[in-house]
Write a protein that holds these residues in place. Structure first.
Motif, mmCIF file in Angstrom:
data_model
loop_
_atom_site.group_PDB
_atom_site.id
_atom_site.type_symbol
_atom_site.label_atom_id
_atom_site.label_comp_id
_atom_site.label_asym_id
_atom_site.label_seq_id
_atom_site.Cartn_x
_atom_site.Cartn_y
_atom_site.Cartn_z
ATOM 1 N N THR A 34 0.842 -1.195 0.000
ATOM 2 C CA THR A 34 0.000 0.000 0.000
ATOM 3 C C THR A 34 0.879 1.247 0.000
ATOM 4 O OG1 THR A 34 -1.718 -1.167 1.234
ATOM 5 C CG2 THR A 34 -1.819 1.244 1.227
ATOM 6 N N GLU A 35 0.588 2.176 -0.885
ATOM 7 C CA GLU A 35 1.376 3.390 -0.995
ATOM 8 C C GLU A 35 1.140 4.297 0.219
ATOM 9 O OE1 GLU A 35 3.793 6.117 -1.704
ATOM 10 O OE2 GLU A 35 3.701 4.587 -3.291
ATOM 11 N N PRO A 36 2.212 4.688 0.954
ATOM 12 C CA PRO A 36 2.020 5.596 2.098
ATOM 13 C C PRO A 36 1.328 6.897 1.737
ATOM 14 C CG PRO A 36 4.204 4.621 2.164
ATOM 15 C CD PRO A 36 3.604 4.225 0.849
ATOM 16 N N ARG A 37 1.501 7.367 0.511
ATOM 17 C CA ARG A 37 0.841 8.612 0.113
ATOM 18 C C ARG A 37 -0.678 8.481 0.092
ATOM 19 N NH1 ARG A 37 5.635 8.989 -3.035
ATOM 20 N NH2 ARG A 37 6.844 10.871 -2.481
ATOM 21 N N THR A 38 -1.185 7.268 0.199
ATOM 22 C CA THR A 38 -2.617 7.087 0.423
ATOM 23 C C THR A 38 -3.043 7.759 1.720
ATOM 24 O OG1 THR A 38 -2.491 4.937 -0.686
ATOM 25 C CG2 THR A 38 -4.453 5.349 0.635
ATOM 26 N N TYR A 39 -2.108 7.844 2.671
ATOM 27 C CA TYR A 39 -2.386 8.369 4.005
ATOM 28 C C TYR A 39 -1.808 9.758 4.244
ATOM 29 C CZ TYR A 39 -3.699 3.575 5.261
ATOM 30 O OH TYR A 39 -4.299 2.349 5.324
ATOM 31 N N TYR A 40 -0.601 10.034 3.766
ATOM 32 C CA TYR A 40 0.046 11.306 4.083
ATOM 33 C C TYR A 40 1.007 11.709 2.963
ATOM 34 C CZ TYR A 40 3.783 8.146 5.809
ATOM 35 O OH TYR A 40 4.728 7.154 5.949
ATOM 36 N N ALA A 41 1.238 13.011 2.870
ATOM 37 C CA ALA A 41 2.209 13.550 1.917
ATOM 38 C C ALA A 41 3.590 13.579 2.542
ATOM 39 C CB ALA A 41 1.791 14.951 1.484
ATOM 40 N N TYR A 42 4.612 13.351 1.741
ATOM 41 C CA TYR A 42 5.984 13.431 2.214
ATOM 42 C C TYR A 42 6.898 13.603 1.010
ATOM 43 C CZ TYR A 42 6.718 8.678 0.493
ATOM 44 O OH TYR A 42 6.832 7.574 -0.319
ATOM 45 N N THR A 43 8.095 14.112 1.247
ATOM 46 C CA THR A 43 9.116 14.250 0.221
ATOM 47 C C THR A 43 10.420 13.695 0.775
ATOM 48 O OG1 THR A 43 8.066 16.252 -0.645
ATOM 49 C CG2 THR A 43 10.353 15.831 -1.303
ATOM 50 N N PRO A 44 10.857 12.522 0.331
ATOM 51 C CA PRO A 44 12.094 11.962 0.877
ATOM 52 C C PRO A 44 13.310 12.816 0.510
ATOM 53 C CG PRO A 44 10.857 10.313 -0.370
ATOM 54 C CD PRO A 44 10.248 11.634 -0.678
ATOM 55 N N ASP A 45 14.283 12.863 1.426
ATOM 56 C CA ASP A 45 15.573 13.411 1.079
ATOM 57 C C ASP A 45 16.297 12.433 0.153
ATOM 58 O OD1 ASP A 45 15.566 15.806 2.745
ATOM 59 O OD2 ASP A 45 15.660 14.434 4.450
ATOM 60 N N PRO A 46 17.200 12.920 -0.700
ATOM 61 C CA PRO A 46 17.986 11.997 -1.529
ATOM 62 C C PRO A 46 18.754 11.015 -0.649
ATOM 63 C CG PRO A 46 18.285 14.266 -2.262
ATOM 64 C CD PRO A 46 17.548 14.334 -0.959
ATOM 65 N N ALA A 47 18.756 9.758 -1.034
ATOM 66 C CA ALA A 47 19.391 8.733 -0.204
ATOM 67 C C ALA A 47 20.866 9.027 0.037
ATOM 68 C CB ALA A 47 19.222 7.364 -0.853
ATOM 69 N N ALA A 48 21.548 9.616 -0.933
ATOM 70 C CA ALA A 48 22.979 9.892 -0.778
ATOM 71 C C ALA A 48 23.260 10.889 0.341
ATOM 72 C CB ALA A 48 23.556 10.407 -2.099
ATOM 73 N N SER A 49 22.276 11.711 0.693
ATOM 74 C CA SER A 49 22.483 12.713 1.746
ATOM 75 C C SER A 49 22.129 12.197 3.134
ATOM 76 C CB SER A 49 21.646 13.953 1.447
ATOM 77 O OG SER A 49 20.252 13.682 1.587
ATOM 78 N N VAL A 50 21.598 10.992 3.218
ATOM 79 C CA VAL A 50 21.084 10.487 4.485
ATOM 80 C C VAL A 50 22.158 10.364 5.570
ATOM 81 C CG1 VAL A 50 20.115 8.414 5.585
ATOM 82 C CG2 VAL A 50 18.986 9.441 3.603
ATOM 83 N N PRO A 51 23.355 9.808 5.305
ATOM 84 C CA PRO A 51 24.330 9.703 6.402
ATOM 85 C C PRO A 51 24.657 11.040 7.061
ATOM 86 C CG PRO A 51 24.999 8.303 4.596
ATOM 87 C CD PRO A 51 23.836 9.123 4.083
ATOM 88 N N SER A 52 24.879 12.079 6.274
ATOM 89 C CA SER A 52 25.221 13.365 6.876
ATOM 90 C C SER A 52 24.030 13.970 7.605
ATOM 91 C CB SER A 52 25.738 14.325 5.815
ATOM 92 O OG SER A 52 24.773 14.550 4.798
ATOM 93 N N LEU A 53 22.829 13.851 7.024
ATOM 94 C CA LEU A 53 21.643 14.381 7.676
ATOM 95 C C LEU A 53 21.378 13.690 9.005
ATOM 96 C CD1 LEU A 53 19.178 14.674 4.655
ATOM 97 C CD2 LEU A 53 20.173 16.568 5.950
ATOM 98 N N VAL A 54 21.460 12.382 9.002
ATOM 99 C CA VAL A 54 21.123 11.610 10.199
ATOM 100 C C VAL A 54 22.181 11.782 11.281
ATOM 101 C CG1 VAL A 54 20.836 9.263 11.072
ATOM 102 C CG2 VAL A 54 19.609 9.990 9.024
#
Length: 323
Positions: free
Chosen positions: A294-314
């Motif tokens: 089931t697509e999560p956007r059925t329930y809520y809107a979101y915009t993922p960050d680019p996966a390559a930026s995840v280590p620095s963001l987290v």
């Protein structure tokens, strides 16, 4: 009766070192609103507000924490310093439990959201370090819904660090640092607890799973469980497992030194469904996928960050002292 209670003082600030994410803490801010499933209007609630409708109190010991967590009225409970106890404290509806500064610690025990007779709905837990739990560090159970668990540090427990089970629903787990543990976070009580079907909608985003062995999460029955923008580092056994017809979307995460990023079925549990998209795999294996989710956007809107930026963001944002 409690031995201490006082109103939150604005501008609480501290500088301390806690784990590999440490840095000087910023002033403690009032809780902002959750996103993901915890923000979805459902089951008679407009989202998750915790104890915002009630007064603020500060606790420094387990007796006071248990007293206010078990009250039938809303409270924002400010945890100051290290609170040491054994077993679990039950948290009932309409509570915010918020650590002050960077040195608020739950040591030896854990928090259980709801009992079979007193639901743990509309609960927020933020900015706390959980260590050495004799059972789970946090257990979302017994049909608890609308729960936001955000910016905590969890390690070295006995069982699960953070489990969601027994028909609980509409949960967001965000910006937490999980480390030094094996069975990290479970969704779904057991293979035979089929009452979990139709529940267990959970969002995991921007969490740091560092050196934890397994269950990031392991899911039974829930659909959808949305796992996005998390940083998986040095996970010995596996990262995510979808079992017992669960539907899991694994999206825009960063996997580093993870031999098995995703399993469909695990151990004695039957297969689930798992879709992966937009992930980065560094020195990691190939994920197993199957079916549709089931697509999560059925329930809520979101915009993922680019996966390559995840280590620095987290690394910059997860854990305590970041709110």
């Amino acid at each position: 009766m409690p031995t201490s209670r006082r109103t939150l003082l604005a501008g609480v600030a501290a500088a301390a070192t806690l784990g590999s994410l440490a840095r000087p803490a910023a002033a403690l801010a009032a809780p902002s609103s959750p996103d993901g499933f915890a923000a979805v209007p459902a089951l008679g609630l407009p989202g998750t507000t915790g104890g915002a409708a009630g007064p603020s109190v500060t606790v420094t010991n387990a007796t006071d924490l248990a007293y206010y967590a078990g009250r039938n009225t809303p409270y924002t409970i400010l945890v100051s310093g290290r609170i040491t106890f054994d077993d679990m404290i039950t948290v009932v509806a309409d509570k915010t439990i918020l650590g002050t500064g960077t040195t608020a610690v739950i040591d030896g025990g854990g928090l259980q959201l709801g009992s079979t007779t007193r639901p743990g709905n509309n609960v927020i837990i933020r900015n706390l370090t959980f260590v050495n739990a004799s059972d789970d560090s946090i257990s979302v159970t017994n049909g608890a819904h609308h729960v936001w668990i955000d910016h905590n540090d969890l390690s070295r427990g006995y069982d699960g660090l953070l489990d969601v089970k027994r028909a609980s629903d509409y949960v967001t787990i965000s910006w937490n640092h999980f480390h030094d543990h094996s069975k990290t976070t479970l969704v779904g009580h057991s293979d035979t607890y089929t009452a979990d079907r139709g529940h267990l909608r959970v969002t995991y985003h921007h969490n740091f799973f560092e050196g934890t062995a397994q269950r990031h999460p392991r899911v039974r029955f829930g659909d959808p469980v949305h796992v996005y923008n998390n940083y998986f580092l040095n996970n010995e056994l596996y990262a995510v497992a979808s079992t017992e017809d669960a539907g899991v979307l694994v999206e825009a995460n960063y996997f580093e030194n993870v031999a098995h990023p995703a399993y469909v079925g695990y151990d004695k549990s039957g297969p689930g469904r798992l879709v992966e998209r937009g992930n980065v795999y560094v020195n990691s294996g190939t994920p197993q996928t199957a079916g549709t989710v089931t697509e999560p956007r059925t329930y809520y809107a979101y915009t993922p960050d680019p996966a390559a930026s995840v280590p620095s963001l987290v690394r910059a944002g997860a854990g305590v002292g970041r709110i």
